[in-house]
Design a protein around this motif. Structure first.
Motif, PDB file in Angstrom:
ATOM      1  N   PRO A 256     -10.768  -7.087   7.751  1.00  0.00           N
ATOM      2  CA  PRO A 256     -10.883  -5.962   6.907  1.00  0.00           C
ATOM      3  C   PRO A 256      -9.374  -5.279   7.144  1.00  0.00           C
ATOM      4  O   PRO A 256      -8.813  -4.735   6.061  1.00  0.00           O
ATOM      5  CB  PRO A 256     -11.987  -4.987   7.382  1.00  0.00           C
ATOM      6  CG  PRO A 256     -12.927  -5.714   7.997  1.00  0.00           C
ATOM      7  CD  PRO A 256     -12.372  -7.020   8.703  1.00  0.00           C
ATOM      8  N   ALA A 257      -9.063  -5.405   8.440  1.00  0.00           N
ATOM      9  CA  ALA A 257      -7.331  -4.808   8.518  1.00  0.00           C
ATOM     10  C   ALA A 257      -6.385  -5.529   7.816  1.00  0.00           C
ATOM     11  O   ALA A 257      -5.589  -4.897   7.486  1.00  0.00           O
ATOM     12  CB  ALA A 257      -7.376  -4.596  10.148  1.00  0.00           C
TER      13      ALA A 257
ATOM     14  N   ILE B 175      -6.833  -7.148   5.153  1.00  0.00           N
ATOM     15  CA  ILE B 175      -6.995  -7.035   3.678  1.00  0.00           C
ATOM     16  C   ILE B 175      -6.355  -5.918   3.256  1.00  0.00           C
ATOM     17  O   ILE B 175      -5.497  -5.506   2.378  1.00  0.00           O
ATOM     18  CB  ILE B 175      -8.375  -7.169   3.213  1.00  0.00           C
ATOM     19  CG1 ILE B 175      -9.331  -8.321   3.283  1.00  0.00           C
ATOM     20  CG2 ILE B 175      -8.590  -6.457   1.622  1.00  0.00           C
ATOM     21  CD1 ILE B 175     -10.569  -8.475   3.347  1.00  0.00           C
ATOM     22  N   ALA B 176      -6.512  -4.714   4.154  1.00  0.00           N
ATOM     23  CA  ALA B 176      -5.865  -3.438   3.911  1.00  0.00           C
ATOM     24  C   ALA B 176      -4.495  -3.496   3.798  1.00  0.00           C
ATOM     25  O   ALA B 176      -3.752  -2.960   3.030  1.00  0.00           O
ATOM     26  CB  ALA B 176      -6.491  -2.195   4.791  1.00  0.00           C
ATOM     27  N   ILE B 177      -3.885  -4.059   5.034  1.00  0.00           N
ATOM     28  CA  ILE B 177      -2.457  -4.090   5.313  1.00  0.00           C
ATOM     29  C   ILE B 177      -1.566  -4.984   4.368  1.00  0.00           C
ATOM     30  O   ILE B 177      -0.708  -4.551   3.775  1.00  0.00           O
ATOM     31  CB  ILE B 177      -2.034  -4.277   6.646  1.00  0.00           C
ATOM     32  CG1 ILE B 177      -0.728  -3.869   7.181  1.00  0.00           C
ATOM     33  CG2 ILE B 177      -2.138  -5.928   6.957  1.00  0.00           C
ATOM     34  CD1 ILE B 177      -0.137  -4.070   8.367  1.00  0.00           C
TER      35      ILE B 177
ATOM     36  N   ALA C 111      -2.565  -5.226   0.929  1.00  0.00           N
ATOM     37  CA  ALA C 111      -2.609  -4.528  -0.120  1.00  0.00           C
ATOM     38  C   ALA C 111      -1.537  -3.689  -0.147  1.00  0.00           C
ATOM     39  O   ALA C 111      -0.673  -3.286  -1.203  1.00  0.00           O
ATOM     40  CB  ALA C 111      -3.889  -4.188  -0.489  1.00  0.00           C
ATOM     41  N   GLU C 112      -1.537  -2.744   1.022  1.00  0.00           N
ATOM     42  CA  GLU C 112      -0.358  -1.726   1.111  1.00  0.00           C
ATOM     43  C   GLU C 112       0.784  -2.276   1.101  1.00  0.00           C
ATOM     44  O   GLU C 112       1.820  -1.694   0.804  1.00  0.00           O
ATOM     45  CB  GLU C 112      -0.806  -0.942   2.458  1.00  0.00           C
ATOM     46  CG  GLU C 112       0.129   0.322   2.562  1.00  0.00           C
ATOM     47  CD  GLU C 112       0.061   1.111   1.493  1.00  0.00           C
ATOM     48  OE1 GLU C 112       0.791   2.001   1.424  1.00  0.00           O
ATOM     49  OE2 GLU C 112      -1.353   1.253   0.858  1.00  0.00           O
TER      50      GLU C 112
ATOM     51  N   ARG D 182      -2.172 -12.486   2.941  1.00  0.00           N
ATOM     52  CA  ARG D 182      -3.266 -12.913   3.500  1.00  0.00           C
ATOM     53  C   ARG D 182      -3.509 -14.421   3.716  1.00  0.00           C
ATOM     54  O   ARG D 182      -3.921 -14.817   4.991  1.00  0.00           O
ATOM     55  CB  ARG D 182      -4.606 -12.327   2.685  1.00  0.00           C
ATOM     56  CG  ARG D 182      -4.780 -10.882   2.553  1.00  0.00           C
ATOM     57  CD  ARG D 182      -5.851 -10.503   1.677  1.00  0.00           C
ATOM     58  NE  ARG D 182      -7.189 -11.370   2.377  1.00  0.00           N
ATOM     59  CZ  ARG D 182      -8.269 -11.342   1.445  1.00  0.00           C
ATOM     60  NH1 ARG D 182      -8.127 -10.950   0.112  1.00  0.00           N
ATOM     61  NH2 ARG D 182      -9.379 -12.050   2.118  1.00  0.00           N
TER      62      ARG D 182
END
Length: 246
Positions: free
Chosen positions: A102-103, A105-107, A109-110, A136
């Protein structure tokens, strides 16, 4: 069942003990230093309870499932004696667990959004989503490659420090030529890959493999795969930045 409940109780007690210093520090600065009341105290208290119970369940699940699973698979591959399938499994494990982080995926996208705002990549939802996915997969391939190298090191019994020294030397060299916008993202990528999903399985793989191979010490040879999984993403993302810039 009784053993599971007993283990859960111990895990909850351990989680409370681990989180207590954080609660005390935040409470001290909020009340004594800042002299401000804590807004939504009931919600915060309920959230802390959820965190404690969730962490306890998560840790118990690791001990019951992921650690034994990783060690049993490593033992099975070592007994089978197939180097090819062992390395394929190591790559697949690293790739699969990293894509699901999850981390990451978040970073990703950001990072893609910030790169689009800075004009590094084309603007637009499709371009941002494409570059986030590419980032990713770049990190996931790097972690899979790092596990292959780490497993090969365990099989050969080579010292880990030479790999780490050479790896960070390469990081320094790539940092000098990579675009400045990607450097911070690359360095953070090394941290977000080794998170809740990757670490338990990778650790279990290394320890299980070192335990199954004659002449290998699980304490000396079994650990170190996480270091590879943190190092190679930095290298790959820096190369990714150079390619995108070109």
């Amino acid at each position: 069942m009784f053993e599971v409940m007993r283990g859960m109780t111990m895990q909850v007690a351990g989680t409370i003990r681990d989180l207590l210093p954080i609660v005390l520090v935040v409470g001290f600065f909020q009340i004594v230093v800042l002299h401000q009341p804590i807004d939504g105290l009931a919600e915060i208290a309920l959230g802390l309870v959820f965190v404690m119970v969730g962490l306890a369940i998560f840790i118990q699940g690791l001990e019951m499932a992921l650690f034994p699973l990783g060690e049993s698979l490593a033992n099975a591959f070592a007994q089978k004696g197939s180097l090819f399938w062992l390395l394929v499994f190591a790559f697949g494990l690293g790739f699969g667990t990293t894509v699901a982080e999850p981390a990451l995926i978040a970073i990703a996208a950001e990072a893609a959004s910030i790169m689009a705002e800075g004009g590094v990549i084309p603007a637009g939802d499709a371009a941002v989503a494409s570059h986030a996915l590419a980032l990713r997969y770049t990190v996931a391939v790097s972690v899979g490659t790092s596990l292959v190298i780490g497993v090969w090191r365990i099989l050969k019994g080579w010292p880990i420090h030479w790999f780490i020294i050479a790896g960070y030397g390469l990081v320094v060299a790539l940092t000098a030529v990579a675009p400045p916008e990607i450097v911070g993202i690359a360095y953070d990528s090394g941290g977000v890959t080794t998170s809740t999903i990757t670490v338990p399985l990778v650790t279990a793989l290394g320890v299980g493999l070192a335990s199954a191979i004659k002449g290998r010490n699980p304490m000396v040879d079994g650990f170190g795969l996480i270091a590879f999984a943190s190092l190679l993403p930095i290298v790959f993302v820096l190369i990714f930045g150079v390619v995108v810039q070109a």
